[in-house]
Write an enzyme that holds these catalytic residues in place. Structure first.
Site, short mmCIF file in Angstrom:
data_model
loop_
_atom_site.label_atom_id
_atom_site.label_comp_id
_atom_site.label_asym_id
_atom_site.label_seq_id
_atom_site.Cartn_x
_atom_site.Cartn_y
_atom_site.Cartn_z
N HIS A 1 36.50 38.51 48.85
CA HIS A 1 35.91 39.83 48.59
C HIS A 1 36.05 40.72 49.82
CE1 HIS A 1 32.51 42.04 46.26
NE2 HIS A 1 33.18 42.90 47.02
N LEU B 1 40.01 46.53 51.71
CA LEU B 1 40.99 46.93 52.73
C LEU B 1 41.23 48.44 52.72
CD1 LEU B 1 43.60 44.02 52.55
CD2 LEU B 1 41.82 44.41 54.27
N ASP C 1 32.47 40.78 51.52
CA ASP C 1 32.27 42.15 51.02
C ASP C 1 32.47 43.15 52.16
OD1 ASP C 1 31.88 44.25 49.33
OD2 ASP C 1 29.75 43.91 49.00
ZN LIG Z 1 30.32 44.73 44.82
#
Ligand SMILES: [Zn+2]
EC number: 3.5.2.3
Lengths: 434, 322
Positions: free
Chosen positions: A62, A65, A309
């Protein structure tokens, strides 16, 4: 960085593989050639590991970029450099770019940029629905059949809230063993939401983001996945209730996997009292009870993986009042340190489990070949060498990422990635990018 | 006192009593033919309003002018300034202009806190209402009004110990309620908030107050009843079914007022929704302090600006005759 500058043989001396007893590891032509004691150093670049921990190269399921579209916050190159610095050898690039990665063309572009960067493999994630709109399935099959070979699909940032669309997506990707990664956020329950709903939100007058908004979607999706016999992956679990639901799904034998971010393992909504938008993130920081439940679940395997994330934002998007600020925090360069701090140094996990939660399991969920493999003879030499005794204060100025929106500024964290190897080539040596 | 006034929790018991006492002195000046003190001559107070509120702005403006401060009104509402970074840019502009105090009204909870702690400006920050967070000078003027009405003569130096204050209405979205709950508690009052459960925040159990869903049960035990403005649009988000039902269950009418103790007062921060949370009969009765609250607002804001900017010398000793 060029191929020719890299020696073909590297000898890592005295490394504790997954925290075991010190051994030598000889890497030859991108592969682990030999493991043992007193291996000959002839013709090899020698790295004195000196008892540091050797892990498989980390895999992130996750990562944002930001390229194409938001190159002011991150590019594939800067993001993969940050990933390498953090010990990663592969990252999954989320689909919420501009344009959205909802066609074979866009996912191939991202995939190609990753190959050109040379720092870390980039596996694009495809959008579930066109434009993340939640209405019409994107060409999931075309993205899978493209050079990018997409197997993970997600509208991350948006929840696939329509139950029928979610059901169809879950069913459809079975044809190529794909998985839908759901950002679980019931949209009506989170309209205008700014932070976890609870004691702190009541005081701060910030619109609450109830745990039930996450849990109700997870419950529904678990039942949908069970009904159609599909694989479901749940992004960034943030509540104790979500943990219970996933535990229940696993007890039924349903194919549900889940991730937790490093920041949800460490930070709580008490930090929002500062109104500093660096703590504004989706899903929001929760309570101490949630943090402890997430740690326990990661340790016992209810939560399968740690995923960063990593969400870069330019300075001006955080240098403002809370309500106007963007959601998200960067995490690639601090993830392993936070996991060591919250899980290893607390005795909840050993390094073998770290290898599982941060390399084996994410690669397995993403069906990613060549990554998340054991540190064993004949395996690709995707490796990360960690100095767990290192202590430092987090200094964003030293980050490789283009963005600086870390919630850990000034905080002491343990551990440092001293070397990262991508198929035998060093991308990081002595803590510096090559 | 702290350098900024962002939240009612910034005030200790003694701070709060000092502000009320100082406001009494300021109130006496308002009765003089020349309503001005030289105290803040040469100091600059900026009213920075990101949200329309003529009432609050002119109250602060009058307060600053009576203390002889230079006042700059900066309305960011409706101008090109609406995105986030503008707060910072605006702050840097105000800093360059040498603002000694910035009175800020903002639609985002926490914006004044951000302004005070981000290093963008050097002056004092006074929160004139931020989102659904706090409105501390409103709470101070409410406390001042309660003290004057209930303690009458000899109020100086006293707090609100033992007073039973009921706050009725949209507690969830009310910055007035948040500030009042904290301040009135600090001053020793027993606070009860009354609302339909949909308009009470999750987490209220940690507030220093009681919660009731039954207005009629609380009224006979109230020394002051504060009616909050309830936006009609809340109905569309299903916080309550209809205006009529809201008024019936939580509005204050003549019958309900009659069940309050004889000395008890009715308060409203304004502007009132007549027919919604309050009937005309109650709003126009002598027990309703709404107009007095406006007058008291100027005295209290004078006291706040004086104490934040003026230092410790007595406020009213030097009278000006310019
Ligand atoms: Zn999310």
């Amino acid at each position: 960085m060029s191929e020719t500058a890299t020696p073909r043989r590297t000898l890592i001396k005295g490394a504790k593989i997954l925290g075991g007893r010190p051994q030598d590891v000889l890497v030859e032509n991108g592969t682990i050639a030999e493991i043992g004691s007193g291996l000959p150093a002839a013709g090899a670049t020698v790295i004195e590991a000196d008892g540091r921990i050797l892990l498989p190269g980390l895999v992130d399921l996750h990562t944002h970029l930001r390229e194409p579209g938001r190159e002011d916050s991150e590019t594939v190159l800067t993001g993969t450099r940050a990933a390498a610095a953090g010990g990663y050898t592969a990252v999954h690039a989320m689909a919420n770019t501009f344009p959205v990665a909802d066609t074979a063309g866009v996912v191939e572009q991202v995939w190609r940029l990753g190959r050109e960067s040379g720092y870390c493999d980039v596996q694009p994630i495809g959008a579930v629905t066109v434009g993340l709109g939640g209405k019409q399935l994107a060409e999931l099959g075309a993205m899978h059949d493209s050079a990018a070979g997409v197997t993970v699909f997600s509208d991350d940032g948006k929840c696939v809230d329509d139950a029928v669309i979610m059901r169809r997506a879950l069913e459809y990707v079975k044809a190529f063993d794909g998985v839908v990664a759901q950002h679980a956020q019931e949209p009506r329950l989170t309209e205008g939401a700014q932070m976890n709903e609870g004691t702190v939100s009541a005081e701060l007058g910030l619109t609450g983001w109830p745990a039930v908004a996450e849990e109700s979607i997870i419950a529904r999706d678990i039942l949908l996945a069970a009904h159609v016999g599909s694989r479901l992956h749940i992004c960034h679990l943030s509540t104790a209730g979500s943990v219970e639901l996933v535990r229940w799904a696993k007890s039924k034998g349903w194919r549900v996997t889940a991730e937790v971010t490093p920041h949800h393992l460490l930070l709580t909504d008490e930090l929002v009292r500062s109104y500093d938008p660096v703590y504004k993130v989706n899903p929001p920081l929760r309570t101490e009870t949630d943090v402890l439940a997430l740690r326990e679940a990661l340790a016992d395997g209810t939560i399968d993986i740690v995923a960063t994330d990593h969400a870069p934002h330019p300075h001006e998007d955080k240098d403002c009042e809370w309500g106007a600020a963007a959601m998200g925090m960067i995490g690639l360069e601090t993830a392993l340190s936070v996991v060591q701090h919250t899980m290893v140094d607390t005795g909840l996990m050993d390094w073998a489990k770290v290898a599982d939660r941060m390399a084996y399991a994410p690669a397995a969920i993403g069906r990613l070949a060549g990554h998340g493999r054991p540190v064993a003879v004949g395996e690709p030499a995707n490796l990360t060498l960690v100095d767990p005794a290192y202590r430092s204060l987090v200094d964003p100025a030293g980050f490789v990422s283009r963005s600086r929106n870390t919630p850990y500024k000034g905080r002491e964290l343990p551990g440092r990635v001293t070397h990262t190897f991508l198929r035998g080539r060093a991308t990081v040596t002595d803590g510096n990018l090559t | 006192m702290k350098r900024h006034l962002i939240s009612a929790t910034d005030l200790s018991h003694d701070d709060a009593v000092l502000i009320l006492d100082t406001a009494e002195e300021m109130g006496r000046i308002a009765d003089r033919p020349i309503k001005k003190l030289p105290t803040l001559r040469g100091r600059t107070v900026v009213n920075l309003f990101f949200e329309d509120s003529t009432r609050t702005r002119i109250s602060f403006e009058a307060a600053a002018k009576r203390l002889s401060a230079d006042v700059i009104n900066f309305s960011a509402k409706g101008s090109s300034v609406s995105k986030g970074e503008s707060l910072k840019d605006t702050a840097l502009t105000l800093q360059a202009m040498g603002a000694d105090a910035v009175v800020i009204r903002h639609h985002d909870s926490g914006a004044p806190h951000r302004l005070a702690t981000s290093g963008w400006i050097g002056g004092s920050v006074v929160n004139a209402g931020d989102g659904t967070h706090e409105h501390p000078t409103q709470a101070l003027l409410d406390a001042y009004t309660i003290r004057r009405r209930l303690a009458a003569a000899g109020a100086a130096g006293t707090d609100l110990a033992g007073r039973r204050i009921t706050i009725v209405g949209d507690i969830l979205h009310s910055r007035v309620a948040r500030s009042n709950v904290h301040l009135l508690h600090t001053l020793g009052a027993e606070v009860t908030v009354v609302a339909p459960p949909t308009l009470v925040p999750i987490g209220v159990e940690h507030w220093p107050c009681a919660v009731s869903y039954d207005l009629d049960a609380v009224l006979p035990k109230s020394d002051a009843v504060m009616m909050l403005r309830v936006q009609r649009e809340r109905m569309n988000a299903a916080y309550f079914p209809t205006e009529r039902e809201y008024a019936r269950r939580y509005g204050l009418n003549g019958d309900r007022m009659a069940r309050m103790p004889g000395h008890a007062i009715v308060m409203h921060p304004g502007p009132m929704n007549r027919g919604m949370e309050i009937t005309a009969e109650v709003a126009d009765s002598p027990r309703c302090t709404a107009v007095e609250q406006v007058t008291n607002g100027v005295s209290v804001r004078m006291a706040v600006l004086y104490l934040l900017l003026g230092g410790a010398e007595p406020a009213a000793t030097k009278e000006t005759h310019e």
